[in-house]
Scaffold this motif. Structure first.
Motif, PDB file in Angstrom:
ATOM      1  N   UNK A 225       7.036  -3.064   9.148  1.00 10.97           N
ATOM      2  CA  UNK A 225       6.046  -4.202   7.701  1.00 10.97           C
ATOM      3  C   UNK A 225       4.684  -3.720   8.513  1.00 10.97           C
ATOM      4  N   UNK A 226       4.416  -5.290   8.896  1.00 13.41           N
ATOM      5  CA  UNK A 226       3.655  -5.893   9.855  1.00 13.41           C
ATOM      6  C   UNK A 226       2.209  -4.400  10.045  1.00 13.41           C
ATOM      7  N   UNK A 227       2.604  -3.076  10.646  1.00 17.01           N
ATOM      8  CA  UNK A 227       1.200  -2.254  10.933  1.00 17.01           C
ATOM      9  C   UNK A 227       1.026  -1.542   9.604  1.00 17.01           C
ATOM     10  N   UNK A 228       2.356  -2.000   8.767  1.00 19.17           N
ATOM     11  CA  UNK A 228       1.590  -0.357   7.164  1.00 19.17           C
ATOM     12  C   UNK A 228       0.629  -1.180   6.373  1.00 19.17           C
ATOM     13  N   UNK A 229       0.967  -3.201   6.079  1.00 17.56           N
ATOM     14  CA  UNK A 229       0.314  -3.778   5.506  1.00 17.56           C
ATOM     15  C   UNK A 229      -0.974  -3.592   6.131  1.00 17.56           C
ATOM     16  N   UNK A 230      -1.026  -3.922   7.442  1.00 14.30           N
ATOM     17  CA  UNK A 230      -2.174  -4.046   8.349  1.00 14.30           C
ATOM     18  C   UNK A 230      -3.010  -3.147   7.814  1.00 14.30           C
ATOM     19  N   UNK A 231      -2.921  -1.993   8.000  1.00 15.83           N
ATOM     20  CA  UNK A 231      -3.870  -0.690   7.813  1.00 15.83           C
ATOM     21  C   UNK A 231      -3.659  -0.318   6.342  1.00 15.83           C
ATOM     22  N   UNK A 232      -3.258  -1.133   4.792  1.00 12.04           N
ATOM     23  CA  UNK A 232      -2.868  -1.017   3.640  1.00 12.04           C
ATOM     24  C   UNK A 232      -4.729  -1.659   3.316  1.00 12.04           C
ATOM     25  N   UNK A 233      -4.070  -3.323   3.906  1.00 11.09           N
ATOM     26  CA  UNK A 233      -5.449  -3.913   3.579  1.00 11.09           C
ATOM     27  C   UNK A 233      -6.516  -3.754   4.329  1.00 11.09           C
ATOM     28  N   UNK A 234      -6.447  -3.155   5.098  1.00  8.54           N
ATOM     29  CA  UNK A 234      -7.898  -2.360   5.810  1.00  8.54           C
ATOM     30  C   UNK A 234      -8.587  -1.158   5.452  1.00  8.54           C
ATOM     31  N   UNK A 235      -8.108  -0.868   4.734  1.00  8.10           N
ATOM     32  CA  UNK A 235      -8.182   0.398   3.759  1.00  8.10           C
ATOM     33  C   UNK A 235      -8.507   1.937   4.762  1.00  8.10           C
ATOM     34  N   UNK A 236      -7.008   1.557   6.007  1.00  8.10           N
ATOM     35  CA  UNK A 236      -7.000   3.055   6.711  1.00  8.10           C
ATOM     36  C   UNK A 236      -6.022   3.463   6.809  1.00  8.10           C
ATOM     37  N   UNK A 237      -4.803   2.960   5.165  1.00  9.46           N
ATOM     38  CA  UNK A 237      -4.298   3.590   4.410  1.00  9.46           C
ATOM     39  C   UNK A 237      -3.768   3.808   3.547  1.00  9.46           C
ATOM     40  N   UNK A 238      -3.174   4.213   2.181  1.00 10.65           N
ATOM     41  CA  UNK A 238      -3.091   4.316   1.471  1.00 10.65           C
ATOM     42  C   UNK A 238      -2.107   3.621   0.779  1.00 10.65           C
ATOM     43  N   UNK A 239      -1.580   2.567  -0.625  1.00  9.38           N
ATOM     44  CA  UNK A 239      -0.642   1.606  -0.706  1.00  9.38           C
ATOM     45  C   UNK A 239       0.390   2.833  -0.598  1.00  9.38           C
ATOM     46  N   UNK A 240       0.800   3.848  -0.420  1.00 10.70           N
ATOM     47  CA  UNK A 240       2.157   4.635  -0.899  1.00 10.70           C
ATOM     48  C   UNK A 240       2.452   4.505   0.353  1.00 10.70           C
ATOM     49  N   UNK A 241       2.093   4.126   1.724  1.00  8.43           N
ATOM     50  CA  UNK A 241       2.834   4.467   3.288  1.00  8.43           C
ATOM     51  C   UNK A 241       3.877   2.818   3.217  1.00  8.43           C
TER      52      UNK A 241
END
Length: 327
Positions: A225-241
């Protein structure tokens, strides 16, 4: 064996040193959460009863077996709520630790079967003489109030030196620190997220403590969960991740639940060889509990329960007439 009461202070220390962007709010309890399209608003309460509101992008409930976050998110647990009730007795005895070390008998788990007590003693810290005894407990026929310091000390002395072939052991330094009941269960949340609220660790899954799956699965949850939340917060991935978290982790939790139950069943084989079947004991207690609803029968039914449990433990004695039949 690295117990939770030793691990947690180290984790908090590491959090303070290596996570400057983190803020630890000690002495607060979760009250509730409101979900909005772009954020959540979390209500917390301090020890003085004052409530405050925190705005966040997401809420991760890692608040254990009785998770209030899970309850607020209306996420249900599925499975067996009580495989076996256990009385957990925390005690210390440096003399016991030294005796085990002198005999080269150091281990993490000690399975105890004698006419006085059946249970498992867990060595948390040999250097400090820190142990926890896990003793089968049968509510409502047994009351938690029965497990006083004196009663527990007597049981533990018999666990340490209860066998007919055991050497005399000086348990004068044995100190009971705490005794609390808990229910061994096998439960998995029906989903690990609801909107912007996520569950991790024991709030999402509960296993029998057989195989070390509990904390390991929780650490894996956090990593996933941590890396996915980090990517979404940083704009590196979209929320559906973040939607991949629940299906990925839940199937692992279900698998680990099955493995834990299988491991528990293996440990029970020894007890069954003595004629001590936990399922039969729990069934007996359930039947007697029906009679115990009548006030006049409380005392005789409780005495009968203790007599039958004592009779069962007697089968562990080398003098038991059933010993030739035991494998």
């Amino acid at each position: 064996h690295f117990s939770q009461n030793r691990l947690l202070p180290l984790m908090l220390e590491e959090l303070a040193h290596s996570s400057p962007l983190s803020t630890l709010l000690a002495g607060r309890e979760f009250v509730g959460v409101e979900q909005h399209p772009t954020h959540v608003r979390v209500q917390i309460r301090n020890r003085q009863g004052k409530e405050e509101s925190i705005r966040a992008e997401f809420l991760i409930g890692a608040d254990g077996a009785h998770s209030k976050v899970r309850e607020a998110a209306r996420i249900e647990m599925r499975g067996n709520t009580c495989i076996q009730s256990i009385m957990s007795v925390h005690f210390t005895s440096k003399a016991l630790a030294e005796a085990l070390q002198e005999k080269a008998s150091e281990a993490m788990l000690y399975f105890v079967y004698n006419p006085h007590i059946v249970g498992v003693v867990v060595a948390h810290n040999m250097e400090e003489g820190d142990f926890v005894a896990q003793i089968p407990f049968f509510p409502p026929m047994e009351k938690a109030s029965k497990y006083t310091s004196e009663y527990c000390s007597d049981l533990l002395a018999k666990a340490i030196g209860g066998g007919p072939e055991s050497e005399a052991f000086d348990a004068s330094d044995l100190r009971v620190r705490d005794a609390k009941p808990w229910a061994m269960s096998a439960l998995v949340a029906d989903r690990f997220c609801s909107g912007r609220v996520f569950l991790a660790g024991d709030s999402a899954h509960l296993f029998p403590p057989a195989g070390g799956f509990g904390m390991n699965t929780g650490v894996q949850d956090a990593h996933n969960l941590a890396w996915k939340v980090a990517y979404v917060l940083k704009g590196l991935a979209s929320p559906p991740l973040l939607e991949t978290y629940s299906p990925e982790r839940r199937k692992i939790a279900v698998k680990n639940t099955c493995l834990s139950i299988a491991n528990f069943e293996e440990t029970v084989k020894v007890a069954r060889a003595f004629g001590l079947d936990p399922g039969m004991a729990n069934g007996l207690v359930s039947v007697l509990s029906s009679a115990n609803q009548f006030t006049a029968l409380h005392q005789p039914v409780e005495k009968l329960t203790e007599s039958l449990l004592s009779l069962g433990r007697a089968q562990t004695s080398p003098l038991s007439p059933l010993r030739p039949l035991q494998q």
